[in-house]
Design a protein around this motif. Structure first.
Motif, PDB file in Angstrom:
ATOM      1  N   ASP A 171      -0.103  -3.534 -13.611  1.00 40.04           N
ATOM      2  CA  ASP A 171      -0.679  -4.376 -14.446  1.00 40.04           C
ATOM      3  C   ASP A 171      -1.805  -5.086 -13.425  1.00 40.04           C
ATOM      4  O   ASP A 171      -1.442  -6.201 -12.565  1.00 40.04           O
ATOM      5  N   ALA A 172      -2.953  -4.713 -13.385  1.00 41.85           N
ATOM      6  CA  ALA A 172      -3.909  -5.252 -12.535  1.00 41.85           C
ATOM      7  C   ALA A 172      -4.381  -6.788 -12.938  1.00 41.85           C
ATOM      8  O   ALA A 172      -5.047  -7.451 -12.426  1.00 41.85           O
ATOM      9  N   LEU A 173      -4.017  -7.310 -14.028  1.00 41.55           N
ATOM     10  CA  LEU A 173      -4.152  -8.552 -14.592  1.00 41.55           C
ATOM     11  C   LEU A 173      -3.311  -9.842 -14.143  1.00 41.55           C
ATOM     12  O   LEU A 173      -3.256 -11.068 -14.235  1.00 41.55           O
ATOM     13  N   LEU A 185       0.440  -3.602  -6.081  1.00 42.69           N
ATOM     14  CA  LEU A 185      -0.857  -3.261  -6.237  1.00 42.69           C
ATOM     15  C   LEU A 185      -1.647  -4.594  -5.530  1.00 42.69           C
ATOM     16  O   LEU A 185      -2.788  -3.974  -4.870  1.00 42.69           O
ATOM     17  N   MET A 186      -1.672  -5.764  -5.462  1.00 44.71           N
ATOM     18  CA  MET A 186      -2.396  -6.647  -4.655  1.00 44.71           C
ATOM     19  C   MET A 186      -2.127  -6.298  -3.284  1.00 44.71           C
ATOM     20  O   MET A 186      -3.186  -6.396  -2.572  1.00 44.71           O
ATOM     21  N   LEU A 208      -1.836   2.172 -10.411  1.00 45.90           N
ATOM     22  CA  LEU A 208      -2.846   2.002 -11.771  1.00 45.90           C
ATOM     23  C   LEU A 208      -2.102   3.042 -12.425  1.00 45.90           C
ATOM     24  O   LEU A 208      -1.701   2.906 -13.798  1.00 45.90           O
ATOM     25  N   ASP A 209      -2.112   4.599 -12.179  1.00 45.83           N
ATOM     26  CA  ASP A 209      -1.542   5.495 -12.729  1.00 45.83           C
ATOM     27  C   ASP A 209       0.025   5.403 -13.156  1.00 45.83           C
ATOM     28  O   ASP A 209       0.356   5.859 -14.259  1.00 45.83           O
ATOM     29  N   ALA A 210       0.684   4.589 -12.369  1.00 48.04           N
ATOM     30  CA  ALA A 210       2.272   4.355 -12.790  1.00 48.04           C
ATOM     31  C   ALA A 210       2.026   3.106 -13.649  1.00 48.04           C
ATOM     32  O   ALA A 210       3.319   2.642 -13.860  1.00 48.04           O
ATOM     33  N   ASP A 244       9.847  -1.851 -20.737  1.00 52.58           N
ATOM     34  CA  ASP A 244       9.192  -0.555 -21.328  1.00 52.58           C
ATOM     35  C   ASP A 244       7.713  -0.832 -21.410  1.00 52.58           C
ATOM     36  O   ASP A 244       6.872   0.085 -21.092  1.00 52.58           O
ATOM     37  N   ARG A 245       7.311  -2.056 -21.602  1.00 52.62           N
ATOM     38  CA  ARG A 245       5.831  -2.351 -21.750  1.00 52.62           C
ATOM     39  C   ARG A 245       5.306  -2.882 -20.437  1.00 52.62           C
ATOM     40  O   ARG A 245       3.945  -3.267 -20.055  1.00 52.62           O
ATOM     41  N   GLY A 246       6.063  -2.549 -19.335  1.00 53.89           N
ATOM     42  CA  GLY A 246       5.673  -2.693 -17.808  1.00 53.89           C
ATOM     43  C   GLY A 246       5.527  -4.395 -17.510  1.00 53.89           C
ATOM     44  O   GLY A 246       4.643  -4.726 -16.660  1.00 53.89           O
TER      45      GLY A 246
END
Length: 154
Positions: free
Chosen positions: A111-113, A90-91, A106-108, A6-8
């Motif tokens: 996690d960019a980190l 994303l990568m 990103l909208d979905a 749930d938290r991605g």
């Protein structure tokens, strides 16, 4: 309390074998092959052993197939799944220069980190491949995330 999913925070999931041809079809934008796989009971997050344990979402993102990416997200593809090297959809999109796909991920809630081997993030991949618009998009996203109120507050 929200689960990790749930938290991605979906990093490594149980592996279902995705045929190499179906993984490649996702990267080529073959909507028929992708929908056939899912409609016939194949997992949307299945991985292809022959393609470095990539999912269809990873393949579509890397291949610049925006329609396939959006379809897979609508069908419940997990946006933060990492392959054994730590790479994410994303990568792949950031390294390949696919700005609209980066934005869709990103909208979905991508996690960019997250970090791949060598501690590389999507931003680092974008910068390495000189995709300045994507690097700026990822920086803006990080600023918005940092400024957003914590979702765990009462």
């Amino acid at each position: 309390m929200a689960s990790a999913i749930d938290r991605g925070e979906v990093f490594f999931m149980a592996r279902e074998d995705l045929p190499e041809a179906t993984c490649l079809a996702a990267g080529e934008g073959d909507a028929h092959a992708v929908t056939a796989w899912v409609d016939e009971g194949g997992g949307v997050d299945a991985r292809s052993a022959e393609q470095d344990d990539m999912t269809m979402l990873m393949s579509a993102a890397f291949g610049g197939q925006e329609a396939a990416v959006r379809m897979l997200l609508q069908r419940g593809a997990s946006v933060n799944v990492q392959n054994p090297f730590g790479s994410t959809a994303l990568m792949g999109a950031a390294a390949s220069g696919h700005t609209t796909i980066v934005q869709a991920l990103l909208d979905a809630k991508a996690d960019a980190l997250l970090q791949a081997s060598g501690n590389k993030t999507a931003l680092m991949w974008a910068e390495q491949h000189k995709h300045t618009a994507i690097a700026q998009l990822l920086r803006q996203h990080a600023k918005r995330q940092a400024a957003a109120p914590s979702s765990s507050a009462p």
